[in-house]
Design a protein around this motif. Structure first.
Motif, PDB file in Angstrom:
ATOM      1  N   ASP A 176       0.818  -1.215   0.000  1.00  0.00           N
ATOM      2  CA  ASP A 176       0.000   0.000   0.000  1.00  0.00           C
ATOM      3  C   ASP A 176       0.848   1.260   0.000  1.00  0.00           C
ATOM      4  O   ASP A 176       0.502   2.256  -0.640  1.00  0.00           O
ATOM      5  N   ALA A 177       1.967   1.223   0.731  1.00  0.00           N
ATOM      6  CA  ALA A 177       2.814   2.418   0.831  1.00  0.00           C
ATOM      7  C   ALA A 177       3.523   2.724  -0.484  1.00  0.00           C
ATOM      8  O   ALA A 177       3.712   3.892  -0.842  1.00  0.00           O
ATOM      9  N   MET A 202      -6.093   3.453   5.895  1.00  0.00           N
ATOM     10  CA  MET A 202      -5.295   2.295   5.500  1.00  0.00           C
ATOM     11  C   MET A 202      -5.660   1.868   4.082  1.00  0.00           C
ATOM     12  O   MET A 202      -6.811   1.985   3.651  1.00  0.00           O
ATOM     13  N   GLY A 203      -4.660   1.323   3.372  1.00  0.00           N
ATOM     14  CA  GLY A 203      -4.850   0.994   1.963  1.00  0.00           C
ATOM     15  C   GLY A 203      -5.621  -0.295   1.724  1.00  0.00           C
ATOM     16  O   GLY A 203      -5.913  -1.062   2.650  1.00  0.00           O
ATOM     17  N   TYR A 245      -3.960  -3.838   2.807  1.00  0.00           N
ATOM     18  CA  TYR A 245      -4.069  -4.072   4.260  1.00  0.00           C
ATOM     19  C   TYR A 245      -5.494  -4.439   4.632  1.00  0.00           C
ATOM     20  O   TYR A 245      -5.717  -5.391   5.402  1.00  0.00           O
ATOM     21  N   LYS A 246      -6.467  -3.723   4.122  1.00  0.00           N
ATOM     22  CA  LYS A 246      -7.864  -3.993   4.470  1.00  0.00           C
ATOM     23  C   LYS A 246      -8.277  -5.397   4.019  1.00  0.00           C
ATOM     24  O   LYS A 246      -8.978  -6.109   4.746  1.00  0.00           O
ATOM     25  N   ASP A 247      -7.826  -5.808   2.839  1.00  0.00           N
ATOM     26  CA  ASP A 247      -8.136  -7.160   2.362  1.00  0.00           C
ATOM     27  C   ASP A 247      -7.435  -8.215   3.226  1.00  0.00           C
ATOM     28  O   ASP A 247      -7.980  -9.302   3.449  1.00  0.00           O
ATOM     29  N   VAL A 281       0.848  -0.366  12.553  1.00  0.00           N
ATOM     30  CA  VAL A 281      -0.114  -0.810  11.538  1.00  0.00           C
ATOM     31  C   VAL A 281       0.293  -0.288  10.167  1.00  0.00           C
ATOM     32  O   VAL A 281       0.306  -1.032   9.176  1.00  0.00           O
ATOM     33  N   LYS A 282       0.641   0.979  10.106  1.00  0.00           N
ATOM     34  CA  LYS A 282       0.987   1.584   8.821  1.00  0.00           C
ATOM     35  C   LYS A 282       2.315   1.063   8.276  1.00  0.00           C
ATOM     36  O   LYS A 282       2.466   0.864   7.079  1.00  0.00           O
ATOM     37  N   ALA A 283       3.280   0.841   9.172  1.00  0.00           N
ATOM     38  CA  ALA A 283       4.613   0.442   8.723  1.00  0.00           C
ATOM     39  C   ALA A 283       4.746  -1.052   8.513  1.00  0.00           C
ATOM     40  O   ALA A 283       5.474  -1.494   7.626  1.00  0.00           O
ATOM     41  N   ASP A 284       4.024  -1.864   9.313  1.00  0.00           N
ATOM     42  CA  ASP A 284       4.261  -3.309   9.293  1.00  0.00           C
ATOM     43  C   ASP A 284       2.996  -4.141   9.129  1.00  0.00           C
ATOM     44  O   ASP A 284       3.034  -5.355   9.275  1.00  0.00           O
TER      45      ASP A 284
END
Length: 430
Positions: free
Chosen positions: A281-282, A359-360, A363-365, A341-344
């Motif tokens: 995502d990032a 969140m992208g 990640y959500k999937d 959460v955002k980084a890992d």
């Protein structure tokens, strides 16, 4: 975020250790500094979790716990457990550690247990017990999934992700027929742990789904790695490589290079830990990334998961209560949790926590797949990543990864791999 890796040379200890404002030779253990207690904190760095991430998180926790000064120790590799052992052998066992595998340390009394009161904010407070006691804050879950290139799937005429193992084989055949490498798998050099993910998945579907406490039974001598269940799981992995569905030339790649190979479109499917979702995502690849759970023969969910990863505290810290207070402040800080959460791609298991709205999609999937498996009682242990009672003996995860290199390259059969694992178990438990 991983708990595996190579055994580091003791001679490299002093030169490889990074400490904020000091060196390894400056004491290592707790000490007083003016009105503050100095605590050493062992962590690790990855492309996702870099020095800036850790420094900010340390600062947030320290602001909530007056009287503490933190000296950051950075493991030279992702294997902070192996590094902690080396530090312990030289009388420099850290005061606070994150992501440590407590096995061995807990049984020998080197860690301070967490009380039920201290664990009250955690959804599953008694995850990963050692003799009924919890030594690591169970703050987050990670799982292994298959991330896939939607563009490649469309090119091969695969409309939906496979739901059974037969469909996975069919998808692999269609991809190969189109000239697309089905699976990206690596694990060269110090990153041998990265070759384990296909086996983690097949052990989940073929062993742990039917016998959740299989590894505990192995410890009691009731089952062996040469038994049909485990050999079948290993055979599935060997067959994928034997059919050309795993690019054997890529097995020597490092973890970072393996991820990049998937990003560069050098394979359609990437079995990997859920932390990849944050990376996808990032820094979005040139294609859309999908997610699915490695399928069982019948299609029932069997998702390998690990719950834990949080702080452990040395029982010999000069101020154990203060060290615990700081560890909990670090672990339960909202901004720290959001950053993790955002980084890992962490799936937080603390009461009342909600991930950031921005969140992208990957990640959500990933979280959706994990929660769906939870509802269907489809979460099982993650082979070689287990912690708590009923886990591999210390050091065996590295042995398994070394054996996997031979299995994937065709230098070892599934039966030979099972015999090898039994041999390594016997050596580790003598």
């Amino acid at each position: 975020m991983t708990r595996y890796s190579m055994v580091l040379r003791g001679a490299a200890l002093a030169s490889a250790l990074l400490i904020t404002g000091c060196t390894a030779g400056s004491g290592g253990g707790s000490a007083s500094s003016g009105d503050k207690v100095t605590l050493t904190f062992l962590t690790f760095e990855t492309p996702n979790l870099d020095a800036k991430y850790w420094d900010a998180a340390i600062a947030r926790a320290s602001a909530k716990v007056p009287g503490v000064k933190i000296k950051k120790l950075v493991s030279p590799s992702a294997d902070r457990t192996g590094y902690a052992k080396q530090l312990d052998s030289t009388g420099q066992f850290p005061d606070v550690m994150i992501g440590l595998n407590p096995a061995g340390f807990a049984e020998s009394g080197k860690l301070a247990p967490w009380t039920d009161k201290e664990l009250a904010t955690y959804e599953n407070p008694h995850a990963n017990t050692y003799g009924g006691k919890v030594y690591q804050l169970p703050y987050a879950a990670q799982t292994t999934l298959v991330y896939y290139n939607k563009k490649d799937f469309a090119a091969a005429g695969i409309a939906t992700p496979p739901r059974t193992y037969a469909e996975l084989l069919d998808a692999s055949a269609k991809l190969k027929k189109k000239g697309i490498n089905p699976f990206v798998v690596g694990g060269g050099g110090k990153d041998s742990w990265a070759d384990m993910f296909p086996l983690i998945c097949t052990v989940a579907t073929d062993v742990y789904k039917k016998t959740p406490d299989w590894l505990s039974q192995r410890g009691k001598g009731k089952v062996k790695f040469t038994d049909e269940a485990f050999v079948t799981a290993a055979q599935k992995v060997a067959d994928l490589a034997g059919k050309g569905y795993v690019d054997r030339a890529g097995l020597s790649r490092s973890y970072a290079d393996t991820e990049q190979a998937f990003r560069d479109g050098k394979g359609a499917m990437y079995p990997m830990g859920s932390w990849f979702s944050a990376s996808a995502d990032a820094k979005k690849p040139s294609f859309d990334t999908g997610v699915f759970a490695w399928p069982t023969d019948q299609g029932a969910p069997a998702l390998p998961g690990v719950l834990g990863g949080g702080m452990t505290v040395s029982s010999k810290a000069s101020d154990v209560p203060l060290a615990k207070k700081w560890a909990k402040a670090f672990m339960e800080d909202q901004k720290n949790l959001d950053a993790g959460v955002k980084a890992d791609g962490l799936i937080i298991d603390i009461k009342g926590y909600t991930a950031p709205d921005n969140m992208g999609p990957v990640y959500k999937d990933t979280v959706k797949a994990y929660r769906e498996a939870q509802k269907g009682e489809g979460i099982v242990n993650s082979f070689s990543q287990e912690t708590g009672d009923g886990s591999l003996p210390p050091g065996m995860a590295d042995k398994a990864a070394a054996g996997m290199q031979k299995l994937l390259s065709g230098r070892m059969t599934a039966k030979e791999f099972g015999a090898y694992m039994d041999e390594q178990w016997d050596k580790a438990t003598r």
